[in-house]
Design an enzyme around this catalytic site. Structure first.
Site, short mmCIF file in Angstrom:
data_model
loop_
_atom_site.label_atom_id
_atom_site.label_comp_id
_atom_site.label_asym_id
_atom_site.label_seq_id
_atom_site.Cartn_x
_atom_site.Cartn_y
_atom_site.Cartn_z
N LYS A 22 0.86 -1.21 0.00
CA LYS A 22 0.00 0.00 0.00
C LYS A 22 0.88 1.24 0.00
O LYS A 22 0.68 2.16 -0.80
CB LYS A 22 -0.88 0.01 1.23
N ASN A 23 1.90 1.27 0.85
CA ASN A 23 2.70 2.48 1.03
C ASN A 23 3.73 2.71 -0.06
O ASN A 23 4.36 3.77 -0.08
CB ASN A 23 3.33 2.50 2.42
N ARG A 91 -5.03 10.80 4.04
CA ARG A 91 -3.96 11.80 4.21
C ARG A 91 -2.96 11.76 3.08
O ARG A 91 -2.37 12.77 2.72
CB ARG A 91 -3.22 11.55 5.52
N CYS A 115 -5.06 12.64 12.21
CA CYS A 115 -5.81 11.38 12.19
C CYS A 115 -5.66 10.77 13.58
O CYS A 115 -5.07 11.36 14.47
CB CYS A 115 -5.27 10.47 11.11
N ARG A 120 0.15 14.95 12.53
CA ARG A 120 0.70 14.65 11.20
C ARG A 120 0.77 15.88 10.30
O ARG A 120 0.11 15.98 9.27
CB ARG A 120 -0.09 13.51 10.56
N PRO A 121 1.53 16.88 10.72
CA PRO A 121 1.66 18.11 9.92
C PRO A 121 2.39 17.86 8.59
O PRO A 121 2.97 16.79 8.40
CB PRO A 121 2.50 19.00 10.83
N ASP A 304 4.89 1.12 12.01
CA ASP A 304 3.71 0.42 11.46
C ASP A 304 3.63 -1.03 11.92
O ASP A 304 2.64 -1.70 11.63
CB ASP A 304 3.71 0.47 9.93
N ILE A 326 7.69 7.87 16.91
CA ILE A 326 7.34 8.54 15.65
C ILE A 326 6.02 9.31 15.79
O ILE A 326 5.94 10.49 15.44
CB ILE A 326 7.22 7.51 14.49
N ARG A 396 -8.40 -0.60 4.79
CA ARG A 396 -7.56 0.40 4.12
C ARG A 396 -6.21 -0.21 3.72
O ARG A 396 -5.59 0.22 2.77
CB ARG A 396 -7.27 1.58 5.04
C1 EPZ Z 1 4.08 7.30 6.16
O1 EPZ Z 1 3.28 8.33 6.72
C2 EPZ Z 1 3.21 6.06 6.11
N1 EPZ Z 1 2.05 6.30 5.24
C3 EPZ Z 1 2.74 5.70 7.51
O2 EPZ Z 1 2.00 4.48 7.42
C4 EPZ Z 1 3.96 5.46 8.40
O3 EPZ Z 1 3.54 5.19 9.71
C5 EPZ Z 1 4.86 6.71 8.37
O4 EPZ Z 1 5.22 7.03 7.00
C6 EPZ Z 1 6.15 6.51 9.17
O5 EPZ Z 1 6.86 5.41 8.64
C7 EPZ Z 1 2.21 6.15 3.91
O6 EPZ Z 1 3.28 5.86 3.40
C8 EPZ Z 1 0.97 6.37 3.06
P1 EPZ Z 1 6.12 10.79 8.08
P2 EPZ Z 1 3.81 9.87 6.68
O7 EPZ Z 1 5.97 12.03 7.27
O8 EPZ Z 1 4.55 10.11 5.42
C9 EPZ Z 1 6.42 14.19 11.40
C10 EPZ Z 1 0.23 3.01 7.79
O9 EPZ Z 1 -0.17 2.48 8.84
N2 EPZ Z 1 6.26 15.14 10.27
O10 EPZ Z 1 7.31 9.93 7.86
O11 EPZ Z 1 2.65 10.75 7.00
C11 EPZ Z 1 5.14 13.39 11.65
O12 EPZ Z 1 4.29 14.12 12.52
C12 EPZ Z 1 0.61 4.47 7.78
O13 EPZ Z 1 0.39 2.40 6.69
C13 EPZ Z 1 6.32 16.51 10.53
O14 EPZ Z 1 6.49 16.95 11.67
O15 EPZ Z 1 4.81 9.87 7.90
C14 EPZ Z 1 5.66 12.14 12.30
O16 EPZ Z 1 5.87 12.38 13.67
C15 EPZ Z 1 0.32 5.14 9.12
N3 EPZ Z 1 6.19 17.37 9.48
C16 EPZ Z 1 7.02 11.92 11.63
O17 EPZ Z 1 7.37 13.18 11.03
C17 EPZ Z 1 6.00 16.95 8.20
O18 EPZ Z 1 5.91 17.79 7.27
C18 EPZ Z 1 7.02 10.87 10.54
O19 EPZ Z 1 6.00 11.18 9.63
C19 EPZ Z 1 5.94 15.54 7.96
C20 EPZ Z 1 6.07 14.66 9.01
#
Ligand code: EPZ
Length: 417
Positions: A22-23, A91, A115, A120-121, A304, A326, A396
């Site tokens: 999916k990811n 998202r 969410c 998740r900014p 995850d 995370i 999902r």
């Molecule tokens: C991806 O989400 C995955 N989703 C998530 O999987 C996964 O948990 C996550 O990466 C971490 O590995 C998809 O790939 C569709 P991040 P993403 O940006 O990209 C902070 C699942 O269960 N952050 O790596 O949204 C954020 O708050 C889902 O399949 C900022 O502060 O994750 C978090 O604490 C859930 N500012 C950390 O970084 C930003 O602009 C990691 O988030 C972006 C992120």
């Protein structure tokens, strides 16, 4: 709404297949916005989020047809606006921002809300795109982005962000000049995205390391691309073998992309063996050992898989510690596991899991995708019947999960709530 009714206590045995990731599929589908020729994707999982993405891409002008795991995208006249009623359900829709700015010089995308698992900014996405020449306004919940033409930049992320790295990677593929992404996320799904883009004529190197270099090109052509196997679904099935004390061959399980998970499961007393078809998984002995985990960006232990391994820890001897570094709110499975007899103490971003001898079936509520998987795993091991409600969360990210599990001995039926 549907629920899963699980009769627990059956050791799972047999061969269980892993679907496409999916990811990896989500960013790769969004990357098709960059293409001016048709592209074909194979091994695409049949999931709610995939169909949401296909609907969104079609509305943006990239007509997509999904049939039996294959998606054919035919490019058309692009539109810059991603509507809120689709974005709010997923998202990952924010991943259309970079490609739309690269192709059209404008994009209007609803600001993805938080969410269940956290705020998740997307500040890192916007900061990076601003360095490439974009400017953004926030109006009525929409991010409105504009640029004359994206130009290459040297961008350093404040933290490794998967989505941020993916958005900037896609934007940079068609930008003028070279882009360097420092402190980039290293997840295998990002490598899959970069490999897809390179197959279409992009010039990307360093994917999988924390420094990715992209030489922008003027256009990207079509190709046929197979999505990588889903390492998180595979990891979930490895845990299913351990928690039910069965033996599963997890077909196409990507060993290298799951190294941190495999090492922890081995420390817990699982026997994991690499075979030409995938990974053979069973308990090495009668009992499970406690372990400590801290979730970290790849190649650390993946957030995850945190909820899933916690279900296994509930049946281990002694006490395991889980630190979720995370996301700020990724313990919603804990209260539901406790309804099934688990003994878990929460303190901020840490959970102390005291092993118990047996879990007991109960009605429980899914709250997010991986929490749902954790409750299904607990239900498979529990004595008696577990009703997992609101399993639209599960749908999902897991393709036909009850069919796959029932084929290896589980007793699960899907019912209306
Ligand atoms: C991806 O989400 C995955 N989703 C998530 O999987 C996964 O948990 C996550 O990466 C971490 O590995 C998809 O790939 C569709 P991040 P993403 O940006 O990209 C902070 C699942 O269960 N952050 O790596 O949204 C954020 O708050 C889902 O399949 C900022 O502060 O994750 C978090 O604490 C859930 N500012 C950390 O970084 C930003 O602009 C990691 O988030 C972006 C992120």
């Amino acid at each position: 709404m549907d629920k899963l009714v699980i009769e627990g206590g059956v050791p799972l045995t047999g061969v269980i297949p892993v679907s496409g990731s999916k990811n990896a599929a989500l960013p790769i589908l969004f990357a098709s916005i960059l293409m001016d020729e048709p592209v074909t994707f194979t091994n695409v999982p049949d999931l709610r989020d995939i169909h949401t993405t296909i609907r969104l891409l079609t509305m943006l002008g990239c007509a997509c047809e999904f049939s039996n795991g294959t998606v054919v995208m035919t490019p058309g006249a692009l539109k810059p606006e991603a509507p809120y009623d689709l974005v709010r359900t997923m998202r990952a829709s924010v991943l259309c921002l970079g490609p739309l700015l690269a192709r059209l010089g404008e994009a209007t995308v609803a600001l993805p809300g938080g969410c269940a698992i956290g705020a998740r900014p997307v500040d890192q996405h916007l900061k990076g795109l601003e360095k490439m020449g974009a400017s953004f306004d926030l109006n009525a919940g929409n991010i409105i982005g504009r640029c004359r033409r994206l130009t290459g930049a040297h961008i350093s992320f404040d933290m490794p962000t998967v989505g941020g790295t993916e958005n900037l990677l896609m934007a940079a593929a068609l930008a003028d000049g070279e882009t360097i992404l420092e402190n980039a996320a290293r997840e295998p799904e990002i490598v899959d995205l970069a490999n897809f883009l390179n197959a279409c004529g992009a010039r990307i190197s360093g994917q999988g390391t924390s420094c990715i270099r992209i030489q922008g090109v003027s256009r990207l052509g079509g190709t046929t691309y197979a999505i990588m196997p889903d390492r998180i679904e595979a990891g979930t099935f490895l845990v299913a073998a351990g928690i039910t004390d069965g033996e599963l061959l997890v077909k196409d399980c990507p060993w290298d992309a799951l190294e941190a998970v495999i090492r922890k499961l081995q420390s817990m007393g699982m026997h994991l063996e690499r075979t030409p078809e995938g990974v053979l998984a069973r308990r090495a002995g009668r009992t499970l050992n406690a372990v400590d985990i801290q979730t970290r960006p790849y190649p650390g232990f993946p957030t995850d898989m945190q909820a899933q391994i916690m279900a296994l820890m509930c049946l281990a001897e002694d006490t395991s510690m889980v630190e979720e570094s995370i996301f700020e709110n990724r313990f919603m499975h804990v209260s539901e596991l406790m309804r099934m007899g688990a003994n878990i103490k929460l303190s901020g971003r840490s959970a102390m899991v005291h092993g118990v001898r047996q879990l007991t079936g109960a009605p429980v509520m899914a709250s997010d995708l991986r929490a749902s998987a954790s409750l299904v795993l607990a239900g498979l091991a529990a004595r008696g019947t577990t009703h997992v409600r609101r399993i639209y969360h599960l749908d999902r990210g897991y393709e036909n999960i009850e069919h796959k599990l029932n084929a290896v001995g589980a007793r699960i039926r899907r019912e209306q709530e």
